[in-house]
Write a protein that holds these residues in place. Structure first.
Motif, PDB file in Angstrom:
ATOM      1  N   GLU A  81      53.312 -18.184  16.388  1.00 19.45           N
ATOM      2  CA  GLU A  81      52.696 -16.912  16.763  1.00 19.45           C
ATOM      3  C   GLU A  81      51.295 -17.132  17.329  1.00 19.45           C
ATOM      4  OE1 GLU A  81      51.581 -12.577  14.743  1.00 19.45           O
ATOM      5  OE2 GLU A  81      52.545 -14.150  13.556  1.00 19.45           O
ATOM      6  N   GLY A  82      51.016 -16.460  18.449  1.00 21.07           N
ATOM      7  CA  GLY A  82      49.708 -16.551  19.072  1.00 21.07           C
ATOM      8  C   GLY A  82      49.530 -17.729  19.999  1.00 21.07           C
ATOM      9  N   LEU A  83      50.550 -18.576  20.131  1.00 17.61           N
ATOM     10  CA  LEU A  83      50.425 -19.746  21.007  1.00 17.61           C
ATOM     11  C   LEU A  83      50.449 -19.354  22.476  1.00 17.61           C
ATOM     12  CD1 LEU A  83      50.256 -22.847  21.087  1.00 17.61           C
ATOM     13  CD2 LEU A  83      52.748 -22.891  21.203  1.00 17.61           C
ATOM     14  N   ALA A  84      51.306 -18.414  22.833  1.00 19.24           N
ATOM     15  CA  ALA A  84      51.387 -17.964  24.226  1.00 19.24           C
ATOM     16  C   ALA A  84      50.223 -17.031  24.540  1.00 19.24           C
ATOM     17  CB  ALA A  84      52.711 -17.255  24.463  1.00 19.24           C
ATOM     18  N   PRO A  85      49.637 -17.138  25.723  1.00 16.80           N
ATOM     19  CA  PRO A  85      48.546 -16.233  26.098  1.00 16.80           C
ATOM     20  C   PRO A  85      49.050 -14.799  26.233  1.00 16.80           C
ATOM     21  CG  PRO A  85      49.232 -17.577  27.968  1.00 16.80           C
ATOM     22  CD  PRO A  85      49.935 -18.121  26.766  1.00 16.80           C
ATOM     23  N   SER A  86      48.125 -13.851  26.111  1.00 13.65           N
ATOM     24  CA  SER A  86      48.499 -12.441  26.209  1.00 13.65           C
ATOM     25  C   SER A  86      48.812 -12.064  27.651  1.00 13.65           C
ATOM     26  CB  SER A  86      47.364 -11.561  25.692  1.00 13.65           C
ATOM     27  OG  SER A  86      46.253 -11.630  26.574  1.00 13.65           O
ATOM     28  N   VAL A  87      49.488 -10.959  27.809  1.00 12.44           N
ATOM     29  CA  VAL A  87      49.824 -10.458  29.144  1.00 12.44           C
ATOM     30  C   VAL A  87      48.544 -10.199  29.937  1.00 12.44           C
ATOM     31  CG1 VAL A  87      50.872  -8.557  30.421  1.00 12.44           C
ATOM     32  CG2 VAL A  87      51.999  -9.449  28.372  1.00 12.44           C
ATOM     33  N   GLY A  88      47.526  -9.671  29.274  1.00  9.13           N
ATOM     34  CA  GLY A  88      46.263  -9.398  29.948  1.00  9.13           C
ATOM     35  C   GLY A  88      45.584 -10.655  30.444  1.00  9.13           C
ATOM     36  N   GLU A  89      45.573 -11.707  29.622  1.00  3.28           N
ATOM     37  CA  GLU A  89      44.971 -12.975  30.033  1.00  3.28           C
ATOM     38  C   GLU A  89      45.695 -13.559  31.240  1.00  3.28           C
ATOM     39  OE1 GLU A  89      43.297 -15.219  26.129  1.00  3.28           O
ATOM     40  OE2 GLU A  89      45.459 -14.786  26.108  1.00  3.28           O
ATOM     41  N   LEU A  90      47.023 -13.504  31.203  1.00  2.00           N
ATOM     42  CA  LEU A  90      47.819 -14.043  32.304  1.00  2.00           C
ATOM     43  C   LEU A  90      47.586 -13.259  33.588  1.00  2.00           C
ATOM     44  CD1 LEU A  90      51.119 -14.661  30.309  1.00  2.00           C
ATOM     45  CD2 LEU A  90      49.698 -16.431  31.369  1.00  2.00           C
ATOM     46  N   ALA A  91      47.534 -11.940  33.493  1.00  4.49           N
ATOM     47  CA  ALA A  91      47.332 -11.104  34.674  1.00  4.49           C
ATOM     48  C   ALA A  91      45.965 -11.357  35.292  1.00  4.49           C
ATOM     49  CB  ALA A  91      47.483  -9.630  34.299  1.00  4.49           C
ATOM     50  N   TRP A  92      44.941 -11.470  34.447  1.00  2.10           N
ATOM     51  CA  TRP A  92      43.586 -11.726  34.955  1.00  2.10           C
ATOM     52  C   TRP A  92      43.524 -13.058  35.690  1.00  2.10           C
ATOM     53  CZ3 TRP A  92      40.191 -15.737  33.800  1.00  2.10           C
ATOM     54  CH2 TRP A  92      38.896 -15.584  34.298  1.00  2.10           C
ATOM     55  N   ALA A  93      44.122 -14.100  35.107  1.00  2.23           N
ATOM     56  CA  ALA A  93      44.103 -15.420  35.733  1.00  2.23           C
ATOM     57  C   ALA A  93      44.869 -15.426  37.047  1.00  2.23           C
ATOM     58  CB  ALA A  93      44.681 -16.461  34.774  1.00  2.23           C
ATOM     59  N   ALA A  94      45.996 -14.706  37.081  1.00  7.39           N
ATOM     60  CA  ALA A  94      46.835 -14.694  38.283  1.00  7.39           C
ATOM     61  C   ALA A  94      46.116 -14.067  39.462  1.00  7.39           C
ATOM     62  CB  ALA A  94      48.139 -13.957  38.006  1.00  7.39           C
ATOM     63  N   GLU A  95      45.319 -13.030  39.218  1.00  4.78           N
ATOM     64  CA  GLU A  95      44.670 -12.334  40.318  1.00  4.78           C
ATOM     65  C   GLU A  95      43.553 -13.152  40.955  1.00  4.78           C
ATOM     66  OE1 GLU A  95      45.952  -9.604  41.675  1.00  4.78           O
ATOM     67  OE2 GLU A  95      47.478 -10.060  40.175  1.00  4.78           O
ATOM     68  N   LEU A  96      43.159 -14.259  40.325  1.00  2.00           N
ATOM     69  CA  LEU A  96      42.171 -15.148  40.938  1.00  2.00           C
ATOM     70  C   LEU A  96      42.770 -15.920  42.114  1.00  2.00           C
ATOM     71  CD1 LEU A  96      40.451 -16.599  37.735  1.00  2.00           C
ATOM     72  CD2 LEU A  96      39.604 -14.795  39.252  1.00  2.00           C
ATOM     73  N   GLY A  97      44.089 -15.955  42.162  1.00  2.00           N
ATOM     74  CA  GLY A  97      44.751 -16.621  43.286  1.00  2.00           C
ATOM     75  C   GLY A  97      44.760 -18.132  43.192  1.00  2.00           C
ATOM     76  N   GLU A  98      44.500 -18.675  42.006  1.00  2.00           N
ATOM     77  CA  GLU A  98      44.493 -20.124  41.822  1.00  2.00           C
ATOM     78  C   GLU A  98      45.425 -20.483  40.670  1.00  2.00           C
ATOM     79  OE1 GLU A  98      43.176 -22.308  43.698  1.00  2.00           O
ATOM     80  OE2 GLU A  98      41.952 -20.975  44.969  1.00  2.00           O
ATOM     81  N   GLU A  99      46.419 -21.287  40.961  1.00  2.00           N
ATOM     82  CA  GLU A  99      47.375 -21.671  39.927  1.00  2.00           C
ATOM     83  C   GLU A  99      46.697 -22.447  38.794  1.00  2.00           C
ATOM     84  OE1 GLU A  99      48.935 -25.393  42.694  1.00  2.00           O
ATOM     85  OE2 GLU A  99      50.019 -23.500  42.591  1.00  2.00           O
ATOM     86  N   THR A 100      45.599 -23.154  39.118  1.00  2.00           N
ATOM     87  CA  THR A 100      44.897 -23.895  38.080  1.00  2.00           C
ATOM     88  C   THR A 100      44.227 -22.959  37.077  1.00  2.00           C
ATOM     89  OG1 THR A 100      43.025 -24.112  39.606  1.00  2.00           O
ATOM     90  CG2 THR A 100      44.522 -25.993  39.423  1.00  2.00           C
ATOM     91  N   ALA A 101      43.878 -21.740  37.492  1.00  2.00           N
ATOM     92  CA  ALA A 101      43.330 -20.765  36.546  1.00  2.00           C
ATOM     93  C   ALA A 101      44.402 -20.365  35.531  1.00  2.00           C
ATOM     94  CB  ALA A 101      42.817 -19.535  37.291  1.00  2.00           C
TER      95      ALA A 101
END
Length: 271
Positions: A140-160
């Motif tokens: 439990e808690g190992l996977a990042p939250s949906v919000g964290e993933l969405a924020w990183a994705a909008e940066l446009g960098e897969e490394t984020a």
């Protein structure tokens, strides 16, 4: 002397390459070899041999022209395309699995080495998606939250997205080491190699397919190919699985006992 100078003046001059095209080529070189852009700008010859305990190789240079073209295409993506890819990478578990399989396309060992398919397997994507699902459910808690993933994705960098998923990715790789090796199915080995290459992006290390010289017995002086890496909870690989050229067996080697070979990538004319 005058005649010679006249002939020299009559020689056709090479058409200069635009700065934009040169920068695009340098970015592709950097992506191919895993070296910094500043090194790629000075040419691949600047990437010298060194111990496997140092440096980084994300995409080992090879004679696989098809893979080279796929990597080149990725290096030239538009910002909109990078945002789309980052969104796919953040879509756990199946989107990320598909993204990684596209990001690290299949290849083969160099001719004469005896190394077969790398990053292969019909079910490679399925293996990755299922291991992500399993460990996210178990811990439990190992996977990042949906919000964290969405924020990183909008940066446009897969490394984020990689940064947000770093703990999940490493745990997935360690989990695959606990799965019994099934030689008849390339999918598990291909999934391991895919995650090896992914972890190298954020750590010093060398991806499967990297050519090395072995400096330890019983194969001291022989050349070989890295086909896998061994990891701990943090840091770069603690060992590499190497296939010596022309030898059916594999060996586990300390990074200090391997020398990464400089390898000139083929030109577009050669591929």
């Amino acid at each position: 002397m005058m005649v010679e100078d006249q002939h020299q003046d009559e020689r056709p001059r090479r058409k200069p390459v635009s700065g934009r095209a040169r920068r695009r080529a340098n970015r592709a070189r950097a992506a191919l070899t895993g070296v910094p852009y500043s090194v790629a700008r000075r040419g691949l010859d600047a990437y010298c041999e060194g111990p496997a305990s140092q440096g980084r190789t994300i995409y080992p240079a090879s004679t696989d022209g098809h893979r080279l073209k796929l990597i080149d295409l990725r290096a030239g993506r538009t910002f909109a395309q990078r945002v789309h890819d980052a969104r796919v990478a953040a879509d756990l578990p199946w989107g990320r699995a598909r993204h990684l399989c596209e990001r690290f396309p299949p290849t083969r060992g160099e001719s004469g080495t005896g190394v077969g398919p790398l990053y292969h397997g019909e079910w490679r994507q399925d293996v990755l998606a299922r291991v992500y699902t399993t460990i996210a459910t178990e811990v439990e808690g190992l996977a990042p939250s949906v919000g964290e993933l969405a924020w990183a994705a909008e940066l446009g960098e897969e490394t984020a997205v990689d940064i947000v998923c770093a703990l999940l990715d490493r745990t997935a790789r360690l989990a695959l080491d606990r799965v019994p090796s099934i030689r008849a199915d390339l999918s598990f080995e291909g999934a391991k190699q895919t995650l090896d290459a992914l972890l190298v992006v954020s750590e010093d290390g060398h991806s499967p397919g990297t050519r090395v010289r072995i400096a330890a017995e019983p194969y001291s002086g022989a050349t070989g190919t890295i086909v896998g890496a061994r990891w701990e909870l943090t840091g770069p690989p603690v060992a590499y699985v190497v296939r010596p050229d022309g030898v059916a067996a594999e060996l586990v080697a300390n990074p200090d006992d391997l020398v990464v070979l400089a390898f000139r990538a083929p030109s577009r004319r050669e591929v």
